[in-house]
Design a protein around this motif. Structure first.
Motif, short mmCIF file in Angstrom:
data_model
loop_
_atom_site.label_atom_id
_atom_site.label_comp_id
_atom_site.label_asym_id
_atom_site.label_seq_id
_atom_site.Cartn_x
_atom_site.Cartn_y
_atom_site.Cartn_z
N VAL A 56 0.82 -1.21 0.00
CA VAL A 56 0.00 0.00 0.00
C VAL A 56 0.85 1.26 0.00
N HIS A 57 2.07 1.18 0.54
CA HIS A 57 2.92 2.37 0.60
C HIS A 57 3.49 2.75 -0.75
N GLN A 58 3.39 1.86 -1.74
CA GLN A 58 3.86 2.18 -3.08
C GLN A 58 2.77 2.78 -3.96
N ASP A 62 0.17 9.05 -4.66
CA ASP A 62 -0.67 9.91 -3.83
C ASP A 62 -2.07 10.09 -4.41
N HIS A 63 -2.16 10.29 -5.73
CA HIS A 63 -3.48 10.58 -6.31
C HIS A 63 -4.41 9.38 -6.22
N LEU A 64 -3.86 8.14 -6.24
CA LEU A 64 -4.70 6.96 -6.08
C LEU A 64 -5.05 6.73 -4.61
N LEU A 65 -4.10 7.01 -3.72
CA LEU A 65 -4.38 6.87 -2.29
C LEU A 65 -5.46 7.85 -1.85
N ARG A 118 -0.56 13.58 6.15
CA ARG A 118 -0.34 14.75 5.30
C ARG A 118 -1.43 14.87 4.23
N LEU A 119 -1.82 13.75 3.63
CA LEU A 119 -2.85 13.78 2.60
C LEU A 119 -4.21 14.18 3.19
N VAL A 120 -4.54 13.61 4.35
CA VAL A 120 -5.84 13.90 4.96
C VAL A 120 -5.93 15.35 5.40
N ALA A 121 -4.82 15.92 5.89
CA ALA A 121 -4.84 17.29 6.39
C ALA A 121 -4.84 18.33 5.29
#
Length: 421
Positions: free
Chosen positions: A31-33, A36-39, A64-67
């Motif tokens: 999942v860490h790979q 960002d845009h898909l996560l 960071r993404l959620v914030a």
């Protein structure tokens, strides 16, 4: 000799296969790979704000993404506000003195909420409110988002009708703000106080908070010969806020103050029944202006009969009226655009009176009895075992604060976390 050649050819084929496999680029292995845009697309499909906060604590990258402001705005546009429960008013008999603990509110979790078992009910306690003396108590007046509006009542009934002391609080952050009343309105009779969204809307979809809210108070001004007129007073939070006193609605005559009874709200308006018949007083929250609305007698009852009805609304903004007609609990809806009224739902019950209502359920009491039961509007199922049926007063929905507070690394190269809302 032939055997040696065969072994050499086999060795060459093995080398070619090994070389071809090494040329294949390595793909994602976990999942860490995921880019960002898909996560972000995955996180946008999280079911609630509580689950989103939990996901944010997975790692610094997810936090960071959620914030991110743009992400929070997109998430709010896809998910409605999360309501973990309601604050119920413990209705007391007329003129009864306040309880010894000075409280008349109780938080009831919603058993259908996805976070019913995840949120500790102690977080919704109002034990942080300023203490009152023995002759006064804080009573719940309204809710909006994550805020509650309370007003101070006193044992002297005549003083309860005057412009009250007000307080706005946010239970989860345990913050509160008292609101000083305007001296010019202190002697006016008050028949309603409500919370409104603030004037500013932030980039994350939030529209109300301790620094961004408004309060509107409806007051009755005597004119002459036991007649009066309504007036709206609006308080805005912030350094540039304060009280704004509206003009007296002289074109909206009212009968005696004691004949005004609150009968519910829709998405944008509040309603009061004034006398027997279909004349209803309406307050537009956007303009803070009063008007008289005529509801058909077939909807609210004939002029020569005593009829209890309640005005409710939903996300579609339509005006609905709930009324008991003989043994039938009937929901009328006003068609948008045409103004025509239609019968939307009917359920046969034992003779009962409506105690309170909202867009989710109707609270009733059988005639001649003191017990309570409720009817879900979606299913029209009646039940009497729900905890909300223990409280005869109104119920106010409570939403979790938005945007959520996170300790987030907002830049990949910044190791110092900061608080993001």
């Amino acid at each position: 000799m032939a055997g040696r050649r065969r072994r050499q050819r086999s060795s060459n084929k093995l080398k070619l296969k090994t070389a071809s496999r090494s040329d294949i680029p390595s793909g994602p292995t976990g999942v860490h790979q995921i880019p960002d845009h898909l996560l972000e697309l995955v996180l946008l499909r999280v079911g609630s704000s509580v689950a989103l906060v939990r996901a944010a604590f997975t790692c610094k990258r997810w936090r960071r993404l959620v914030a991110d402001t743009a992400f929070l705005a997109r998430f709010r546009s896809l998910h409605p506000a999360h309501v973990p429960g309601h604050y119920h008013v413990v209705d007391r008999p007329y003129r009864e003195k306040p309880r010894p603990d000075g409280k008349n509110q109780v938080f009831v979790p919603d058993p259908l909420s996805s976070t019913a078992d995840a949120i500790d009910g102690r977080h919704f306690s109002l034990d942080f409110l300023p203490e009152c003396d023995a002759s006064s108590a804080w009573e719940l007046a309204d809710s909006r988002g994550s805020l509650l509006l309370l007003y101070k009542t006193r044992s002297d009934w005549t003083r309860q009708l005057r412009f009250p002391d007000l307080l706005v609080c946010e239970p989860l952050s345990r913050r509160c703000q008292g609101i000083a009343y305007p001296p010019a309105m202190r002697l006016h009779l008050c028949f309603g106080a409500f919370l409104l969204d603030g004037g500013a809307v932030d980039d994350t979809g939030g529209c109300i908070g301790m620094s961004n809210f408004r309060v509107i108070v409806a007051v009755y001004e005597d004119v002459a010969h036991s007649r009066g007129a309504p007036r709206a007073c609006v308080f805005s939070s912030g350094a540039d806020g304060g009280w704004s006193l509206g003009q007296r609605a002289a074109g909206v005559p009212l009968s005696g103050f004691g004949l005004i009874t609150y009968v519910g709200r829709t998405r944008w308006s509040r309603y009061w029944k004034m006398e027997r018949g279909g004349v209803v007083l309406s307050l537009d929250e956007a303009t803070a202006e009063f008007s008289l609305v005529m509801f058909p007698d077939t909807v609210v009852g004939w002029r020569d009969e005593f009829s209890t009805f309640w005005v409710i609304g939903g996300e579609d903004g339509a005006v609905r009226v709930v009324r008991m007609i003989n043994r039938d609990l009937t929901v009328f809806a006003q068609l948008q655009g045409s103004g025509e009224w239609v019968t939307e739902k009917v359920v046969r019950l034992r003779p009962a009176d409506i105690v309170a209502a909202n867009e989710r359920y109707i609270l009733l009491t059988p005639r001649g009895e003191t017990c309570l039961f409720s009817v879900e509007l979606d299913t029209l199922q009646a039940e009497s075992t729900h905890e909300r049926n223990r409280y005869a007063g109104p119920a106010y929905p409570y939403e979790l604060p938005w945007p959520p507070a996170l300790q987030a690394c907002c830049a990949a190269d910044d190791r110092r976390p900061r608080r993001c809302r």
